[in-house]
Design a protein around this motif. Structure first.
Motif, short mmCIF file in Angstrom:
data_model
loop_
_atom_site.label_atom_id
_atom_site.label_comp_id
_atom_site.label_asym_id
_atom_site.label_seq_id
_atom_site.Cartn_x
_atom_site.Cartn_y
_atom_site.Cartn_z
N ASP A 80 49.93 43.99 36.82
CA ASP A 80 50.00 44.60 38.16
C ASP A 80 48.72 45.18 38.73
OD1 ASP A 80 52.74 44.08 38.05
OD2 ASP A 80 53.28 46.16 37.64
N ARG A 81 47.87 45.79 37.96
CA ARG A 81 46.81 46.66 38.46
C ARG A 81 45.45 45.95 38.57
NH1 ARG A 81 47.58 52.34 37.39
NH2 ARG A 81 45.57 52.44 38.46
N ALA A 82 45.06 45.61 39.81
CA ALA A 82 43.78 44.96 40.03
C ALA A 82 42.61 45.87 39.67
CB ALA A 82 43.66 44.50 41.48
N ILE A 93 45.41 38.55 35.47
CA ILE A 93 46.23 39.63 36.02
C ILE A 93 47.57 39.01 36.38
CG2 ILE A 93 45.24 39.37 38.33
CD1 ILE A 93 45.88 42.42 38.73
N HIS A 94 48.62 39.69 35.97
CA HIS A 94 49.97 39.20 36.25
C HIS A 94 50.61 40.15 37.24
CE1 HIS A 94 53.50 36.76 35.32
NE2 HIS A 94 54.15 37.86 35.68
N VAL A 95 51.06 39.62 38.37
CA VAL A 95 51.64 40.44 39.42
C VAL A 95 53.08 40.04 39.68
CG1 VAL A 95 49.44 40.93 40.54
CG2 VAL A 95 50.76 38.93 41.27
N GLY A 96 53.81 40.97 40.24
CA GLY A 96 55.18 40.73 40.66
C GLY A 96 55.23 40.57 42.17
N GLN A 97 56.42 40.41 42.66
CA GLN A 97 56.62 40.17 44.09
C GLN A 97 56.28 41.38 44.95
OE1 GLN A 97 57.50 37.22 45.54
NE2 GLN A 97 57.36 36.26 43.53
N GLU A 98 56.38 42.58 44.43
CA GLU A 98 56.13 43.78 45.21
C GLU A 98 54.72 44.35 45.00
OE1 GLU A 98 59.10 43.48 43.37
OE2 GLU A 98 60.15 42.83 45.17
N GLN A 104 45.19 39.01 48.01
CA GLN A 104 44.55 40.32 47.92
C GLN A 104 43.89 40.50 46.55
OE1 GLN A 104 48.10 42.52 48.87
NE2 GLN A 104 47.40 42.99 50.95
N VAL A 105 44.60 40.10 45.50
CA VAL A 105 44.05 40.20 44.15
C VAL A 105 42.80 39.33 44.04
CG1 VAL A 105 44.47 39.67 41.71
CG2 VAL A 105 46.25 40.78 43.07
N GLN A 111 37.03 34.64 41.80
CA GLN A 111 37.61 33.36 41.41
C GLN A 111 37.81 33.19 39.91
OE1 GLN A 111 38.90 31.01 43.50
NE2 GLN A 111 38.53 32.63 45.00
N ASP A 112 37.07 33.91 39.08
CA ASP A 112 37.13 33.67 37.64
C ASP A 112 38.42 34.16 36.99
OD1 ASP A 112 34.78 32.27 37.53
OD2 ASP A 112 33.58 33.98 36.87
N VAL A 113 38.95 35.27 37.48
CA VAL A 113 40.19 35.80 36.89
C VAL A 113 41.36 34.89 37.24
CG1 VAL A 113 40.82 37.34 38.80
CG2 VAL A 113 41.52 37.91 36.48
N LEU A 114 42.26 34.71 36.29
CA LEU A 114 43.46 33.93 36.53
C LEU A 114 44.56 34.86 37.04
CD1 LEU A 114 43.51 31.64 33.36
CD2 LEU A 114 42.39 31.26 35.58
N ILE A 115 45.43 34.32 37.89
CA ILE A 115 46.52 35.11 38.46
C ILE A 115 47.84 34.44 38.13
CG2 ILE A 115 47.57 36.03 40.58
CD1 ILE A 115 44.77 35.98 41.84
N GLY A 116 48.73 35.25 37.54
CA GLY A 116 50.09 34.80 37.28
C GLY A 116 51.06 35.61 38.11
N ARG A 117 52.23 35.05 38.36
CA ARG A 117 53.20 35.75 39.20
C ARG A 117 54.61 35.58 38.67
NH1 ARG A 117 53.74 35.27 45.70
NH2 ARG A 117 54.15 37.48 46.04
#
Length: 185
Positions: A80-82, A93-98, A104-105, A111-117
């Motif tokens: 959750d926390r960028a 970084i793994h984020v949820g819907q809220e 924004q992340v 670009q280097d960080v991966l984002i999961g949801r």
């Protein structure tokens, strides 16, 4: 500790087969031993997810996770926390819907960080697969869980629908389809 490039992280993500979420294990005081054993046992990615600890304590736990992950040549994820992901140099970084949106992340972390949801509905999962800022998507929880009070589980039907969407997306993508998974809490 050298930070990995996006390409290095993506290669590890695409090869990953087992992703574990854990709290900071403060009640057991065995975080380092647990993380080391998990990676040695075949885990590819570990996400620290602990809503009960302070940001400072989370950073301390993530420093341990980052060191052990890099020692094993594996990935680690921040929940959750960028701001914390930026501070620790997270692979993922793994984020949820809220939470912050993936765009924004991405604007904060680059670009280097991966984002999961995380996704809890088929339409959310579909949107995550289509989002260019998301590197992987998960569906869940499969069953009722105390970590998501009041959250309706998606059940096996939800997982089947996500699998079908994932298969269709893979057929449409020429290179590096997004990894998808289930969140079985």
């Amino acid at each position: 500790m050298r930070s990995r490039t996006r390409e290095e992280r993506l290669a590890l993500l695409h090869a990953a087969q087992l992703y574990v979420c854990t709290d900071a294990r403060t009640d057991r005081d065995d975080l380092a031993d647990f993380l080391d054993a998990a990676y040695r046992g075949g885990v590819d990615i570990i996400q620290l997810r602990d809503k009960k600890i302070s940001a400072r304590d989370e950073l301390d736990a993530l420093k341990i996770l980052a060191d052990i992950a890099h020692h094993h040549g594996k990935l680690f994820a921040v929940n959750d926390r960028a701001d914390i992901a930026a501070s620790i140099g997270a692979d993922i970084i793994h984020v949820g819907q809220e939470d912050l949106t993936p765009a924004q992340v991405r604007s904060l972390l680059g670009q280097d960080v991966l984002i999961g949801r995380s996704n809890r509905k088929t339409d959310m999962f579909r949107d995550s697969l289509a989002d260019p800022d998301i590197d992987y998507a998960v569906m869940g929880p499969v069953w009722k869980t105390p970590t998501k009070p009041g959250r309706k589980p998606v059940g096996l039907a939800g997982i089947s629908a996500a699998a079908q969407l994932s298969d269709n997306t893979r057929l449409q993508q020429k290179t590096h389809p997004k990894p998808c998974g289930l969140l079985a809490e």
